[in-house]
Design a protein around this motif. Sequence first.
Motif, PDB file in Angstrom:
ATOM      1  N   PRO A 122     -51.379 -83.591 -51.732  1.00  0.00           N
ATOM      2  CA  PRO A 122     -51.343 -82.124 -51.722  1.00  0.00           C
ATOM      3  C   PRO A 122     -52.230 -81.580 -50.596  1.00  0.00           C
ATOM      4  CG  PRO A 122     -51.829 -82.973 -53.925  1.00  0.00           C
ATOM      5  CD  PRO A 122     -51.896 -84.130 -52.987  1.00  0.00           C
ATOM      6  N   GLU A 123     -51.811 -80.468 -50.018  1.00  0.00           N
ATOM      7  CA  GLU A 123     -52.553 -79.859 -48.909  1.00  0.00           C
ATOM      8  C   GLU A 123     -53.836 -79.201 -49.407  1.00  0.00           C
ATOM      9  OE1 GLU A 123     -51.769 -80.247 -45.754  1.00  0.00           O
ATOM     10  OE2 GLU A 123     -49.950 -81.324 -46.315  1.00  0.00           O
ATOM     11  N   ARG A 152     -52.719 -74.733 -46.626  1.00  0.00           N
ATOM     12  CA  ARG A 152     -52.441 -74.023 -47.871  1.00  0.00           C
ATOM     13  C   ARG A 152     -53.183 -74.800 -48.951  1.00  0.00           C
ATOM     14  NH1 ARG A 152     -47.498 -77.052 -47.191  1.00  0.00           N
ATOM     15  NH2 ARG A 152     -47.199 -78.318 -49.039  1.00  0.00           N
ATOM     16  N   ASP A 197     -52.714 -76.462 -52.200  1.00  0.00           N
ATOM     17  CA  ASP A 197     -51.854 -76.972 -53.256  1.00  0.00           C
ATOM     18  C   ASP A 197     -52.691 -77.441 -54.442  1.00  0.00           C
ATOM     19  OD1 ASP A 197     -49.692 -76.623 -51.571  1.00  0.00           O
ATOM     20  OD2 ASP A 197     -49.540 -78.733 -51.028  1.00  0.00           O
ATOM     21  N   CYS A 198     -52.074 -77.447 -55.610  1.00  0.00           N
ATOM     22  CA  CYS A 198     -52.724 -77.991 -56.794  1.00  0.00           C
ATOM     23  C   CYS A 198     -53.158 -79.424 -56.518  1.00  0.00           C
ATOM     24  CB  CYS A 198     -51.752 -77.951 -57.980  1.00  0.00           C
ATOM     25  SG  CYS A 198     -52.445 -78.633 -59.499  1.00  0.00           S
ATOM     26  N   GLY A 213     -55.141 -80.508 -54.203  1.00  0.00           N
ATOM     27  CA  GLY A 213     -55.390 -80.811 -52.793  1.00  0.00           C
ATOM     28  C   GLY A 213     -56.842 -81.130 -52.485  1.00  0.00           C
ATOM     29  N   CYS A 250     -51.012 -80.666 -62.513  1.00  0.00           N
ATOM     30  CA  CYS A 250     -50.154 -79.726 -61.793  1.00  0.00           C
ATOM     31  C   CYS A 250     -48.774 -79.660 -62.420  1.00  0.00           C
ATOM     32  CB  CYS A 250     -50.012 -80.168 -60.334  1.00  0.00           C
ATOM     33  SG  CYS A 250     -51.596 -80.417 -59.502  1.00  0.00           S
TER      34      CYS A 250
END
Length: 179
Positions: A81-82, A86, A88-89, A91, A178
């Motif tokens: 995940p980023e 951004r 993300d959940c 990340g 997530c």
Amino acid sequence: MRRWALAGGGALAALCGVLATAPGRTAARLPEGVAESGAVGLGPPPEAGGARVLRVVDGDTLVMRIGGRSRRVRLIGVDAPESWARHDCFGVEASRALRRLAPVGAEVRVVADREPYDHFGRRLLHVWTGNGRLVTADLVRSGFARTLVIPPNTRYAAVLGAAEAVARRAGAGLWGACR
């Protein structure tokens, strides 16, 4: 882009190690000695070269010194995940996990697969910790990354697919946190 997730039976799954889990979840327990043996008992292949970690960018990208040059490296076979472009959940947790596995200054072993670079110019490599653990297998089995197989770079696809199947079943990491 093609994604593989092996549903894998007990034998492959049992070789994938002990899982880190989301709060409230129980870790999967595997046969004694499996977790200590590294990712499926696979250390780096004989052709693996040495590299030093200079920086962790996010959960699947590092900057390394390889052959005297600084190179941006994308881990083969995973998508984390980023955490910077951004959020993300999971990340931030994925980035922290990679920093623990490959901290700045760590000596690691690396080997290429069939395609040397991605479309962003990053070097595509498989990476092992100093004690011989396949970094991507640890990230996937603990739920910090998903398997992402892009042919022809498929050398460890079965290992990563089995690790993801175990992580999904256990609700480890992003699989439990997530939705």
